[in-house]
Motif scaffolding. Structure first.
Motif, PDB file in Angstrom:
ATOM      1  N   GLY A 162       0.797  -1.224   0.000  1.00  0.00           N
ATOM      2  CA  GLY A 162       0.000   0.000   0.000  1.00  0.00           C
ATOM      3  C   GLY A 162       0.824   1.266   0.000  1.00  0.00           C
ATOM      4  N   GLN A 163       2.130   1.148  -0.271  1.00  0.00           N
ATOM      5  CA  GLN A 163       3.022   2.310  -0.240  1.00  0.00           C
ATOM      6  C   GLN A 163       3.223   2.878  -1.642  1.00  0.00           C
ATOM      7  OE1 GLN A 163       4.124   3.456   2.837  1.00  0.00           O
ATOM      8  NE2 GLN A 163       2.740   1.834   3.506  1.00  0.00           N
ATOM      9  N   ASP A 164       3.666   4.134  -1.685  1.00  0.00           N
ATOM     10  CA  ASP A 164       3.911   4.786  -2.983  1.00  0.00           C
ATOM     11  C   ASP A 164       5.339   4.503  -3.459  1.00  0.00           C
ATOM     12  OD1 ASP A 164       5.019   6.259  -0.945  1.00  0.00           O
ATOM     13  OD2 ASP A 164       4.569   8.205  -1.842  1.00  0.00           O
ATOM     14  N   GLY A 165       5.605   3.227  -3.702  1.00  0.00           N
ATOM     15  CA  GLY A 165       6.943   2.809  -4.084  1.00  0.00           C
ATOM     16  C   GLY A 165       7.715   2.333  -2.862  1.00  0.00           C
ATOM     17  N   CYS A 166       8.820   1.640  -3.109  1.00  0.00           N
ATOM     18  CA  CYS A 166       9.637   1.105  -2.016  1.00  0.00           C
ATOM     19  C   CYS A 166      10.247   2.238  -1.198  1.00  0.00           C
ATOM     20  CB  CYS A 166      10.737   0.207  -2.585  1.00  0.00           C
ATOM     21  SG  CYS A 166      10.108  -1.209  -3.509  1.00  0.00           S
ATOM     22  N   GLU A 167       9.894   2.287   0.085  1.00  0.00           N
ATOM     23  CA  GLU A 167      10.410   3.295   1.011  1.00  0.00           C
ATOM     24  C   GLU A 167      10.189   4.714   0.490  1.00  0.00           C
ATOM     25  OE1 GLU A 167      14.443   2.351   1.956  1.00  0.00           O
ATOM     26  OE2 GLU A 167      13.941   0.414   2.847  1.00  0.00           O
ATOM     27  N   GLY A 168       9.018   4.924  -0.137  1.00  0.00           N
ATOM     28  CA  GLY A 168       8.665   6.258  -0.624  1.00  0.00           C
ATOM     29  C   GLY A 168       9.429   6.711  -1.846  1.00  0.00           C
ATOM     30  N   SER A 169      10.042   5.785  -2.566  1.00  0.00           N
ATOM     31  CA  SER A 169      10.884   6.144  -3.715  1.00  0.00           C
ATOM     32  C   SER A 169      10.079   6.423  -4.978  1.00  0.00           C
ATOM     33  CB  SER A 169      11.867   5.009  -4.008  1.00  0.00           C
ATOM     34  OG  SER A 169      11.159   3.833  -4.402  1.00  0.00           O
ATOM     35  N   LYS A 170       8.768   6.131  -4.979  1.00  0.00           N
ATOM     36  CA  LYS A 170       7.891   6.226  -6.154  1.00  0.00           C
ATOM     37  C   LYS A 170       8.221   5.161  -7.199  1.00  0.00           C
ATOM     38  CE  LYS A 170       6.320   9.978  -4.214  1.00  0.00           C
ATOM     39  NZ  LYS A 170       5.077   9.933  -3.425  1.00  0.00           N
ATOM     40  N   ILE A 171       9.063   4.204  -6.845  1.00  0.00           N
ATOM     41  CA  ILE A 171       9.406   3.080  -7.728  1.00  0.00           C
ATOM     42  C   ILE A 171       9.141   1.792  -6.965  1.00  0.00           C
ATOM     43  CG2 ILE A 171      11.221   1.911  -9.016  1.00  0.00           C
ATOM     44  CD1 ILE A 171      12.607   4.635  -9.285  1.00  0.00           C
ATOM     45  N   SER A 172       8.356   0.908  -7.557  1.00  0.00           N
ATOM     46  CA  SER A 172       7.986  -0.345  -6.894  1.00  0.00           C
ATOM     47  C   SER A 172       8.783  -1.494  -7.489  1.00  0.00           C
ATOM     48  CB  SER A 172       6.482  -0.608  -7.062  1.00  0.00           C
ATOM     49  OG  SER A 172       5.727   0.468  -6.532  1.00  0.00           O
ATOM     50  N   GLN A 173       9.685  -2.057  -6.700  1.00  0.00           N
ATOM     51  CA  GLN A 173      10.547  -3.126  -7.194  1.00  0.00           C
ATOM     52  C   GLN A 173       9.753  -4.377  -7.557  1.00  0.00           C
ATOM     53  OE1 GLN A 173      13.759  -3.062  -8.054  1.00  0.00           O
ATOM     54  NE2 GLN A 173      13.748  -0.876  -7.583  1.00  0.00           N
ATOM     55  N   CYS A 174       8.601  -4.580  -6.927  1.00  0.00           N
ATOM     56  CA  CYS A 174       7.775  -5.744  -7.268  1.00  0.00           C
ATOM     57  C   CYS A 174       7.204  -5.634  -8.673  1.00  0.00           C
ATOM     58  CB  CYS A 174       6.655  -5.927  -6.247  1.00  0.00           C
ATOM     59  SG  CYS A 174       5.571  -4.504  -6.043  1.00  0.00           S
ATOM     60  N   LEU A 175       7.242  -4.424  -9.265  1.00  0.00           N
ATOM     61  CA  LEU A 175       6.841  -4.231 -10.653  1.00  0.00           C
ATOM     62  C   LEU A 175       8.059  -4.138 -11.573  1.00  0.00           C
ATOM     63  CD1 LEU A 175       3.928  -1.680 -10.161  1.00  0.00           C
ATOM     64  CD2 LEU A 175       3.738  -4.093 -10.772  1.00  0.00           C
ATOM     65  N   VAL A 176       9.116  -3.520 -11.082  1.00  0.00           N
ATOM     66  CA  VAL A 176      10.347  -3.412 -11.878  1.00  0.00           C
ATOM     67  C   VAL A 176      10.901  -4.799 -12.177  1.00  0.00           C
ATOM     68  CG1 VAL A 176      12.747  -2.597 -11.856  1.00  0.00           C
ATOM     69  CG2 VAL A 176      10.917  -1.113 -11.007  1.00  0.00           C
ATOM     70  N   GLN A 177      10.835  -5.695 -11.184  1.00  0.00           N
ATOM     71  CA  GLN A 177      11.425  -7.026 -11.320  1.00  0.00           C
ATOM     72  C   GLN A 177      10.498  -8.037 -11.999  1.00  0.00           C
ATOM     73  OE1 GLN A 177      14.572  -7.499 -10.513  1.00  0.00           O
ATOM     74  NE2 GLN A 177      14.768  -5.427  -9.705  1.00  0.00           N
ATOM     75  N   LEU A 178       9.307  -7.603 -12.367  1.00  0.00           N
ATOM     76  CA  LEU A 178       8.352  -8.519 -12.993  1.00  0.00           C
ATOM     77  C   LEU A 178       8.842  -8.910 -14.386  1.00  0.00           C
ATOM     78  CD1 LEU A 178       5.559  -9.757 -12.332  1.00  0.00           C
ATOM     79  CD2 LEU A 178       4.538  -7.823 -13.520  1.00  0.00           C
ATOM     80  N   ASN A 179       8.948 -10.213 -14.624  1.00  0.00           N
ATOM     81  CA  ASN A 179       9.478 -10.718 -15.888  1.00  0.00           C
ATOM     82  C   ASN A 179       8.408 -10.682 -16.974  1.00  0.00           C
ATOM     83  OD1 ASN A 179      10.333 -12.691 -17.983  1.00  0.00           O
ATOM     84  ND2 ASN A 179      12.058 -12.998 -16.575  1.00  0.00           N
ATOM     85  N   SER A 180       8.785 -10.212 -18.163  1.00  0.00           N
ATOM     86  CA  SER A 180       7.828 -10.128 -19.266  1.00  0.00           C
ATOM     87  C   SER A 180       7.284 -11.503 -19.653  1.00  0.00           C
ATOM     88  CB  SER A 180       8.471  -9.467 -20.484  1.00  0.00           C
ATOM     89  OG  SER A 180       9.569 -10.230 -20.945  1.00  0.00           O
ATOM     90  N   ARG A 181       8.083 -12.568 -19.434  1.00  0.00           N
ATOM     91  CA  ARG A 181       7.625 -13.916 -19.788  1.00  0.00           C
ATOM     92  C   ARG A 181       6.418 -14.327 -18.949  1.00  0.00           C
ATOM     93  NH1 ARG A 181       8.976 -14.505 -24.507  1.00  0.00           N
ATOM     94  NH2 ARG A 181       7.846 -16.461 -24.233  1.00  0.00           N
ATOM     95  N   MET A 182       6.388 -13.871 -17.713  1.00  0.00           N
ATOM     96  CA  MET A 182       5.275 -14.186 -16.807  1.00  0.00           C
ATOM     97  C   MET A 182       3.975 -13.574 -17.356  1.00  0.00           C
ATOM     98  SD  MET A 182       5.268 -13.327 -12.745  1.00  0.00           S
ATOM     99  CE  MET A 182       3.919 -13.792 -11.664  1.00  0.00           C
ATOM    100  N   ILE A 183       4.076 -12.364 -17.876  1.00  0.00           N
ATOM    101  CA  ILE A 183       2.909 -11.679 -18.431  1.00  0.00           C
ATOM    102  C   ILE A 183       2.499 -12.320 -19.749  1.00  0.00           C
ATOM    103  CG2 ILE A 183       2.035  -9.469 -19.288  1.00  0.00           C
ATOM    104  CD1 ILE A 183       4.095  -8.127 -17.370  1.00  0.00           C
ATOM    105  N   LEU A 184       3.478 -12.592 -20.610  1.00  0.00           N
ATOM    106  CA  LEU A 184       3.189 -13.183 -21.917  1.00  0.00           C
ATOM    107  C   LEU A 184       2.530 -14.551 -21.774  1.00  0.00           C
ATOM    108  CD1 LEU A 184       6.447 -12.113 -23.733  1.00  0.00           C
ATOM    109  CD2 LEU A 184       4.126 -11.549 -24.496  1.00  0.00           C
ATOM    110  N   SER A 185       2.993 -15.337 -20.829  1.00  0.00           N
ATOM    111  CA  SER A 185       2.421 -16.662 -20.616  1.00  0.00           C
ATOM    112  C   SER A 185       0.929 -16.571 -20.313  1.00  0.00           C
ATOM    113  CB  SER A 185       3.162 -17.356 -19.465  1.00  0.00           C
ATOM    114  OG  SER A 185       2.568 -18.589 -19.167  1.00  0.00           O
ATOM    115  N   GLU A 186       0.557 -15.595 -19.506  1.00  0.00           N
ATOM    116  CA  GLU A 186      -0.854 -15.428 -19.150  1.00  0.00           C
ATOM    117  C   GLU A 186      -1.664 -14.922 -20.340  1.00  0.00           C
ATOM    118  OE1 GLU A 186      -3.740 -16.223 -16.383  1.00  0.00           O
ATOM    119  OE2 GLU A 186      -1.593 -16.652 -16.333  1.00  0.00           O
TER     120      GLU A 186
END
Length: 302
Positions: A271-295
């Motif tokens: 529920g935060q605005d990015g990791c430690e208020g950075s406005k960047i969410s590593q759980c989205l940055v690290q998401l692999n495109s293959r995971m999305i394509l497979s779905e």
């Protein structure tokens, strides 16, 4: 685009000083000139309590909340339970009607939007003009958000689009005028160029979604838009809780990083605005495109 909605009144957030005061005065004047039977106040904003006391509606209902005191709570005839983290917001919103004895069913209804045949024809002509025909699958992508910590990297989108194009899947990137900068960045990174919507109204976008085989989107309004149009949707979630804000009553899939994918991400949804208020969410940055394509391939039966 809902036949039961007569008026939409908007709070004058963009105005300052006397202009804002006059705008509020005119807004409340219009409300007082109407005759309402019910006031259902979904947020815990103080203006709801003022309206409940001044409009003299037959029934007023809001939610219990720790953020407001006795004056606020006593402004309403009925109070629904406080919000929780486990149920879809569609259900929690309908709790207001349940609490006022106006809705008896245990499951909330689906969203509903209506698109005119004229709007559908307009978008069909636009698609054919850009050589997009029914013979290919059509995926509409919504990649941008006013909250940048909800977005995945533009490079990830480019990888996804190029891969989908290699499978003869047509791609349209949708969005408002404010989304155009992000959409153009994705466009420039793609080897196989997608089609961009420019100057589309909300009604145009709705007709486009209705024509799509799939809407692929981040956690944004587009998730709920696709739900209302009954178009299959894949939603990519990061810091936000998909149990509350995920798609509703439509064929769907939610993609997110979890401890199963990577033990680092036991923190989500934070529920935060990015990791430690950075406005960047590593759980989205690290998401692999293959995971999305497979779905996507699973949905399109490739």
């Amino acid at each position: 685009m809902n036949t039961r909605v007569r008026h939409v009144f908007v709070i004058p957030r963009d105005k300052k000083g006397l202009n804002k005061i006059f705008a509020y005065f005119n807004l409340f004047k219009r409300l007082f000139n109407e005759r309402y039977d019910l006031l259902a106040h979904f947020s815990v904003d103080w203006r709801g309590a003022i309206l409940a006391r001044l409009l003299h509606v037959d029934i007023s209902v809001s939610r219990l909340t720790d953020r407001r005191g006795a004056f606020w709570h006593k402004s309403f005839d009925f109070l629904a339970p406080t919000l929780d983290d486990e149920r879809p917001m569609a259900e929690q919103d309908v709790d207001l009607l349940r609490s006022a004895n106006l809705y008896k069913k245990s499951v909330a209804p689906a969203y509903e939007l209506n698109i005119s045949s004229l709007q559908k024809t307009k978008v069909n002509v636009w698609l054919k003009k850009h050589d997009i025909h029914a013979k290919n699958k059509l995926v509409v992508i919504h990649a941008s958000s006013r909250w940048k910590f909800k977005e995945i990297p533009v490079s990830t989108w480019a990888q996804i689009i190029d891969e989908l194009h290699s499978k003869k899947i047509d791609i349209v990137i949708s969005g408002s005028h404010d989304d155009l900068k992000t959409n153009e960045m994705i466009f420039n990174l793609c080897e196989s160029k997608p089609l961009l919507t420019t100057g589309f109204s909300l009604e145009d976008t709705a007709a486009l979604y209705k024509q799509a085989n799939l809407v692929l989107t981040i956690d944004s309004m587009s998730t709920h838009f696709a739900s209302a149009l009954k178009t299959p949707v894949i939603s990519i979630f990061g810091p936000t809780n998909e149990k509350i804000w995920g798609p509703w009553k439509v064929k769907n899939s939610v993609i997110s990083m979890s401890s199963i994918d990577d033990p680092v991400f036991t923190c989500r949804p934070c529920g935060q605005d990015g990791c430690e208020g950075s406005k960047i969410s590593q759980c989205l940055v690290q998401l692999n495109s293959r995971m999305i394509l497979s779905e996507v391939y699973n949905f399109l039966k490739f």
